[in-house]
Design a protein around this motif. Structure first.
Motif, short mmCIF file in Angstrom:
data_model
loop_
_atom_site.label_atom_id
_atom_site.label_comp_id
_atom_site.label_asym_id
_atom_site.label_seq_id
_atom_site.Cartn_x
_atom_site.Cartn_y
_atom_site.Cartn_z
N ASP A 255 -29.91 -28.57 29.12
CA ASP A 255 -29.40 -28.98 30.44
C ASP A 255 -28.24 -28.10 30.88
N ALA A 256 -27.38 -27.73 29.92
CA ALA A 256 -26.25 -26.86 30.26
C ALA A 256 -26.76 -25.51 30.75
N ALA B 123 -27.94 -25.73 34.12
CA ALA B 123 -26.83 -25.85 35.07
C ALA B 123 -26.05 -24.55 35.19
N GLY B 124 -26.55 -23.48 34.57
CA GLY B 124 -25.92 -22.18 34.80
C GLY B 124 -25.28 -21.53 33.58
N ALA B 125 -25.21 -22.25 32.44
CA ALA B 125 -24.64 -21.63 31.25
C ALA B 125 -25.69 -20.73 30.60
N ARG C 67 -28.96 -31.34 25.43
CA ARG C 67 -27.73 -31.05 26.16
C ARG C 67 -27.59 -29.54 26.38
N SER D 13 -19.97 -23.30 36.20
CA SER D 13 -20.09 -24.57 36.95
C SER D 13 -20.12 -25.78 36.02
N ILE D 14 -20.47 -25.61 34.73
CA ILE D 14 -20.47 -26.79 33.86
C ILE D 14 -19.04 -27.13 33.41
N VAL D 15 -18.09 -26.22 33.64
CA VAL D 15 -16.68 -26.53 33.34
C VAL D 15 -16.06 -27.27 34.51
N PHE E 227 -24.75 -32.89 33.18
CA PHE E 227 -24.03 -31.68 33.60
C PHE E 227 -24.05 -31.49 35.11
N GLU F 198 -20.28 -28.47 25.64
CA GLU F 198 -20.73 -27.27 26.34
C GLU F 198 -19.64 -26.71 27.24
N ALA F 199 -18.89 -27.59 27.92
CA ALA F 199 -17.83 -27.12 28.82
C ALA F 199 -16.74 -26.42 28.01
#
Lengths: 330, 244
Positions: free
Chosen positions: A94-95, A98-100, A91, B28-30, B209, A74-75
């Motif tokens: 969840d990503a 977390a803002g994605a 995943r 923020s996930i990066v 994450f 994801e990153a």
């Protein structure tokens, strides 16, 4: 007045047109961040590339190896280093939490290949069988066992043993059950002549898609046509891999994963073992790589709620089947 | 003044980090911003305190056992030259294999649990001691050997009165080298098979994450490593006053 952005978009559109004009012109590059190393578990990409399916769709596929050293697929996609990512449904959820802002547009395996492996002397066939047992998981796997217990309304009364990627701890008696992939460790044991009992997470009540294809919402909006071409080629690749599992294994061993020193016999066994995971009633009705919104809204969301994920997004916002539908039309 | 002289590159680095996140609009996930990491640390200091204590415990135990093992093996070789061949090769082999590869072997021998995490720290810390103490035992002052021989000293007396004191400075150097590594070894082992500590915290945060949490765990681990090195260096200076 024409701004610079418009000029760039115009150029991109022209390049896009050129891409589909014929095989001689430059193809559109699509970079995919794989979940795992370049073995036969990514067969569709290898067959689609080697047989020219990507080329005939005007796509140049660049697949990046994943594996244990990758922080997260994801990153990589969020940072723009890959256009498309492949990872577990949870995943991606969840990503996004977390803002994605990812959209899932296809899924490879139709059944969850994760399973509990045990020996016939102390078999684990149901969630109830886990009570009081020692369960071998790789780091991060405990959450799934907890979810299986929760889905089955059982207390989490088991002992976690953190182990590695081989089933040896099970054979040595360090644990009573071991979290495996049906395409991997049970085959290793079978090759060594060891009988084992396999209960898939699906059987145990934990449903999910383990190999979703996703991209950012922005990428999907801007590259819909490219995604349709990419998905159509990838589907053909995966379908051919189920018809000719030996070709898929050979391509992984001799070309795409050549630096890994893969064992062709093992790859062929995995290639065959994943056929029933890739094909199901939904893929027969809608084509390969189908992702079913009803299944997501029903059993998959129920499984995720059991893991404590209560704020789940509307399915229509997360899953977009329009790419698959468009790819079905020639 | 000294704090400014030492600290300015760190301040610059943190500012550049914050700028990169904000200007680059990095998701923020990066990577999290340094501010987000600080907020995370302040939000749940006990979580990091407990994890850090577990990691320190593993590292200190690993360092102590590893140093003892290193000294014991070095002395064994000093006493019997035959032992040199039997121990040097396996010692080098263990050290030149990455911990990720030795860990499954250790787990198979010792079991999947904290004992294996400690053993990982022992494996990493013992070789510097083994090599440096082995060399140190042979650096007695010129002529001292002759004096001991002339007086008919036993082998044991030569070990206790001559070789071991001569090896003290190199033992202190070995501890300085191994101290920060013992933290690193504890982290790797916790990350792979541990139930506690900063390594486990990092693994769990990464799988969810929680980038601010995983970076906060890394930050605490970095501080621990630097502190371990600084403490070991101070210990070395303190010890050298008695041996110089």
């Amino acid at each position: 007045m024409m701004r610079r952005g418009d000029l760039l978009r115009g150029a991109a559109a022209a390049a896009g047109l050129a891409a589909f004009a014929g095989p001689a012109s430059a193809a559109t590059m699509v970079t995919t961040q794989l979940q795992w190393i370049k073995d036969v578990q990514n067969a569709g990409w290898w067959v689609a590339d080697a047989n020219g399916y990507f080329r005939s769709e005007g796509i140049e596929s660049n697949a990046l190896a994943g594996g244990p050293n990758l922080a997260s697929v994801e990153a990589v996609v969020a940072a723009g280093r890959a256009d498309i990512g492949m990872d577990q449904f949870e995943r991606v959820i969840d990503a996004n939490a977390a803002g994605a802002d990812f959209v899932i547009f296809a899924a490879l395996y139709q059944k969850n290949p994760a399973a509990l492996l045990s020996l016939p002397a102390h078999p684990v066939r149901t969630a109830r069988d886990l009570l009081g047992k020692r369960v071998g998981v790789q780091q991060g796997g405990k959450v799934y066992i907890d979810a299986i217990m929760a889905v089955n309304h059982l207390p989490p009364n088991y002992t976690e043993v953190v182990v590695g990627a081989t089933p040896d701890p099970l054979l040595q008696g360090a644990c009573d059950a071991y979290v495996c992939f049906v395409t991997n460790q049970p085959l290793q044991l079978a090759e060594r002549g060891i009988a084992s009992v396999v209960a898939t997470f699906d059987d145990l009540g934990y449903a999910t898609y383990t190999d979703c294809l996703f991209c950012t919402r922005d990428y999907l909006k801007a590259n819909r046509a490219t995604l349709v071409h990419y998905t159509r080629a990838l589907r053909r690749g995966w379908l051919e891999s189920t018809r000719d599992p030996a070709l898929a294994a050979h391509l992984a061993v001799s070309k795409y994963g050549v630096e890994l020193g893969l064992d062709e016999r093992k790859e062929l066994a995995t290639s065959r073992a994943q056929i029933p995971l890739l094909i199901g009633p939904e893929t027969r009705a809608h084509g390969m790589l189908w992702i079913d919104k009803v299944r997501v809204a029903g059993p998959i969301y129920a499984s995720l709620r059991a893991t404590g994920r209560t704020a789940l997004p509307p399915v229509d916002r997360l899953v977009d089947t329009s790419i698959l539908s468009a790819a079905s039309r020639a | 003044m000294r704090a400014v002289a030492v600290g300015w590159p760190i301040v610059l680095l943190v500012l550049a980090w914050q700028l990169w996140i904000v200007a680059g609009n990095v998701p923020s996930i990066v990577a999290p911003s340094p501010w987000a990491v600080l907020v995370e640390l302040a939000h749940d200091p006990l979580l990091y305190g407990h994890a850090a204590l577990a990691t320190i415990g593993v590292a200190v135990l690993g360092l102590a056992l590893g140093t003892m093992l290193g000294v014991a093996l070095a002395v064994a070789i000093w006493l019997t030259p035959f032992a040199a061949g039997a121990m040097t090769v396996p010692a080098l082999l263990v050290q030149s294999t990455p911990l990720i590869a030795t860990l499954p072997v250790l787990a198979r021998l010792l079991g999947y649990g904290e004992q294996t995490v400690i053993a990982a720290a022992v494996v990493i810390t013992f070789l510097p001691t083994f090599v440096l103490v082995g060399a140190g035992l042979r650096t007695s002052p010129a002529g001292a050997e002759g004096v001991f021989a002339a007086l008919g000293a036993s082998r044991r007396a030569r070990l206790v009165l001559l070789a071991l004191p001569a090896a003290v400075p190199s033992t202190l150097v070995a501890i300085r080298i191994a101290a920060a590594n013992s933290i690193l070894a504890a982290l790797i082992a916790e990350y792979l098979i541990g139930q506690f500590g900063l390594g486990r915290l990092f693994a769990d945060a990464q799988s969810q994450f929680l980038t601010s949490r995983s970076w906060a765990a890394s930050l605490v681990a970095t501080v621990l490593s630097v502190a371990a090195y600084a403490a070991a260096r101070r210990f070395e200076r303190y010890g050298k006053r008695f041996t110089a």
